[in-house]
Design an enzyme around this catalytic site. Structure first.
Site, PDB file in Angstrom:
ATOM      1  N   ASP A 108       0.857  -1.184   0.000  1.00  0.00           N
ATOM      2  CA  ASP A 108       0.000   0.000   0.000  1.00  0.00           C
ATOM      3  C   ASP A 108       0.891   1.231   0.000  1.00  0.00           C
ATOM      4  OD1 ASP A 108      -2.354   1.542   0.144  1.00  0.00           O
ATOM      5  OD2 ASP A 108      -2.262   1.616   2.330  1.00  0.00           O
ATOM      6  N   PHE A 167      -4.973   4.596   0.352  1.00  0.00           N
ATOM      7  CA  PHE A 167      -6.074   3.779  -0.188  1.00  0.00           C
ATOM      8  C   PHE A 167      -5.703   2.970  -1.436  1.00  0.00           C
ATOM      9  CE2 PHE A 167      -7.886   8.073   1.013  1.00  0.00           C
ATOM     10  CZ  PHE A 167      -8.017   7.783   2.362  1.00  0.00           C
ATOM     11  N   HIS A 168      -4.485   2.402  -1.459  1.00  0.00           N
ATOM     12  CA  HIS A 168      -4.040   1.675  -2.648  1.00  0.00           C
ATOM     13  C   HIS A 168      -3.580   0.250  -2.352  1.00  0.00           C
ATOM     14  CE1 HIS A 168      -2.894   5.826  -4.569  1.00  0.00           C
ATOM     15  NE2 HIS A 168      -4.207   5.635  -4.499  1.00  0.00           N
ATOM     16  N   PRO A 169      -4.310  -0.567  -1.598  1.00  0.00           N
ATOM     17  CA  PRO A 169      -3.862  -1.939  -1.356  1.00  0.00           C
ATOM     18  C   PRO A 169      -3.796  -2.738  -2.652  1.00  0.00           C
ATOM     19  CG  PRO A 169      -6.126  -1.656  -0.625  1.00  0.00           C
ATOM     20  CD  PRO A 169      -5.610  -0.291  -0.952  1.00  0.00           C
TER      21      PRO A 169
END
Length: 563
Positions: free
Chosen positions: A291, A466-468
């Site tokens: 992330d 917010f980038h898993p």
């Protein structure tokens, strides 16, 4: 209840797949989404993600396990639960990543994923208000727009980056990503353009496409090693559908690996612990979690130029509303982060390794109440973290949430980079273009100066951007979950098509690559299907001669690249 393709998850990738796989009319396609339809007005107003950040109806509202790298804190991870998925609730920023990201994917043994392979499909997916050029398209379903008139402070941030010696860059998706400039957003004519808006809405009326909402998928069923059923819960009942061709998991980096594990594909020790029959012992499922960790530097502003000021004034709020209602413009028509920068922390770094998001507002956390003073925020994240976490089921109950262990700041490289990034932030803030608006540094505060103090600040306050990604990694080695065609290794009839397949996370925002990723991986196994998909409306304006150059020979498994 029998379909050729069943797609699990109507997010950034799932909506694209539903459109493209149903385009010829020859195949029955079912799209299953655990959330509702996208009828909530704030899903379509660009600034509305402040209303959906914690909304229980449209957001999964995950929390990570306590993370040692964050001094034992649990981090809130919002994820979209609605048609459009996270593309319906995200921050709207459209950044593809760097060409080197995709070259590295290909170098890992994944043919078809180099920059030259994927660039045409980025272009084909775009409807960019700037028009068509060597890097952009103007006829695709994905609306992409400029911010318009950036806030005064956003322009000052760009000017300060230039004064600090960094280049100006008007297009982060152009020839080079490096530099400072305004963001482009996934908006069109003042409204959010999620995958549900751009791809699913035009396809909804097709008789061969079925869309089921509030349908929580429980598991994939198999005959031998072939996926042939999907079980889901809807309205308190458990339902089963039969799949003739393929099941495609597009549930995202958290739920796609969770569904694999619930279906018997994963680490055998974990599956047996919860009484799940082991179909395929693949310990890599749920591993490689990555992330982008953001650290937020907040300044007090000496002029009432911020959104904090707008929200404290009834007149200014009314003006914002009228601007949007009558002109589809103003602060409500754009995202919170209007400007940014992709910079290098050190001279020995070969390409940008940090990204800035500049917002003319301030709050203690994303989505939290705004401060009662004029403030602005420059959040910075490391683009290519080397820290890795993992995800695991903690129950055989499909409604139980998985364990999420992000593993933030668990490598020396990442710790060094976050400290260097904070020092770059201070360097930019000290430039005349921006410093003239600053009263003081509210957070972290000038009392924190040493590397150790700045690292502790990052551990105490850092949050997700917010980038898993990465939990069903693509590759050729034994640790990979899917192959280059995104087939799940060890079984058949099952594919994963979402950001979980990214070997490393891109140096940008995952929604942008998720769209062509999905469109480019509509795959066929027979010449009849290949011709009906590749030469039909999936290709649009692409010629059959171009198709044949990509290997559409009878009986050959290939990647079908599509608009």
């Amino acid at each position: 209840m029998e379909f050729d393709y069943v797609i699990v998850g109507a997010g950034s990738a799932g909506c694209v797949l539903a459109n493209r796989l149903s385009a010829t009319g020859q195949h029955r396609v079912l799209l299953l989404e655990a959330g509702p339809r996208d009828r909530y007005p704030w899903l379509h107003i660009p600034i509305g993600y402040a209303k959906t950040m914690f909304h229980p109806r449209y957001n999964w509202r995950y929390d990570t396990e306590s993370d040692p790298g964050m001094n034992g804190r649990s981090i809130y991870w919002p994820r979209g639960k609605v048609l459009g998925g996270s593309s319906a609730i995200n921050g709207l920023i459209y950044v593809r990543g760097q060409p080197e990201d995709y070259e590295y994917w290909a170098a890992l043994g994944n043919p078809g994923w180099s920059w030259q392979d994927v660039l045409p499909y980025f272009i084909r997916s775009e409807r960019n208000e700037r028009g068509k050029d060597a890097f952009h398209g103007e006829e695709g379903p994905q609306g992409v727009s400029d911010v318009g008139s950036p806030n005064t402070l956003a322009r000052a941030f760009i000017d300060a980056c230039v004064e600090a010696g960094y280049p100006a860059n008007p297009d982060f998706n152009g020839e080079s990503q490096e530099g400072a400039g305004p963001y482009q957003l996934t908006t069109w004519q003042g409204r959010r353009c999620s995958s549900a808006t751009g791809y699913l809405k035009p396809a909804k009326a097709r008789p061969n496409l079925s869309i089921e909402t509030d349908a929580h998928v429980c598991r994939v069923g198999f005959s031998g090693a072939r996926a042939d059923t999907v079980v889901f819960r809807q309205g308190g009942q458990e339902k089963t559908v039969t799949v003739r061709r393929e099941v495609i998991l597009s549930a995202g980096a958290l739920q796609s690996p969770q569904l694999l594990q619930l279906s018997g594909i994963g680490d055998a020790k974990i599956l047996k612990r919860y009484g799940i029959d082991v179909l395929c012992d693949r310990a890599a499922v749920g591993q490689n979690l990555q992330d982008h960790l953001q650290v937020r530097v907040i300044h007090r502003c000496n002029q009432p130029l911020t959104t904090n000021d707008d929200m404290r004034s009834l007149w200014r709020k009314m003006r914002m509303g009228m601007q949007y209602v009558f002109r589809r413009s103003g602060p409500m028509a754009v995202g919170i982060n209007q400007a940014g920068a992709f910079l290098r922390t050190r001279s020995d770094v070969d390409r940008p390794d940090i990204q800035f998001h500049f917002a003319a507002l301030s709050a203690d956390l994303p989505g939290a109440p705004l401060h009662d003073f004029p403030g602005f925020t420059a959040s910075v994240c490391q683009l290519r973290p080397t820290s890795r976490g993992y995800l695991s089921i903690k129950s055989a109950d499909p409604l139980a949430r998985p364990e999420i262990h992000p593993g933030y700041l668990s490598t020396e490289n990442d710790c060094r980079t976050v400290v260097d990034a904070l020092r770059v932030t201070r360097q930019i803030a000290a430039q005349p273009a921006l410093s003239k608006y600053i009263v003081d540094e509210y957070k972290p505060g000038q009392q924190l100066q040493s590397d150790e103090e700045l690292l502790e600040f990052a551990r105490d306050t850092g949050v997700t951007i917010f980038h898993p990604s990465g939990t069903c990694r693509m590759g050729l080695d034994d640790a990979a979950v899917v192959d280059a065609a995104l087939n799940v290794r060890g079984v058949s009839g099952l594919r994963v098509v979402d950001c979980s397949i990214m070997p490393p996370l891109v140096s940008g925002h995952p929604h942008a690559p998720a769209v062509p990723l999905a469109a480019a991986r509509a795959v066929a196994t027979s010449s009849a299907v290949m011709r009906s998909i590749a030469l039909g409306s999936l290709w649009g304006s692409v010629s059959s001669r171009s198709s044949s150059r990509r290997g559409l020979a009878s009986g050959t498994r290939v990647h079908i690249f599509a608009q």
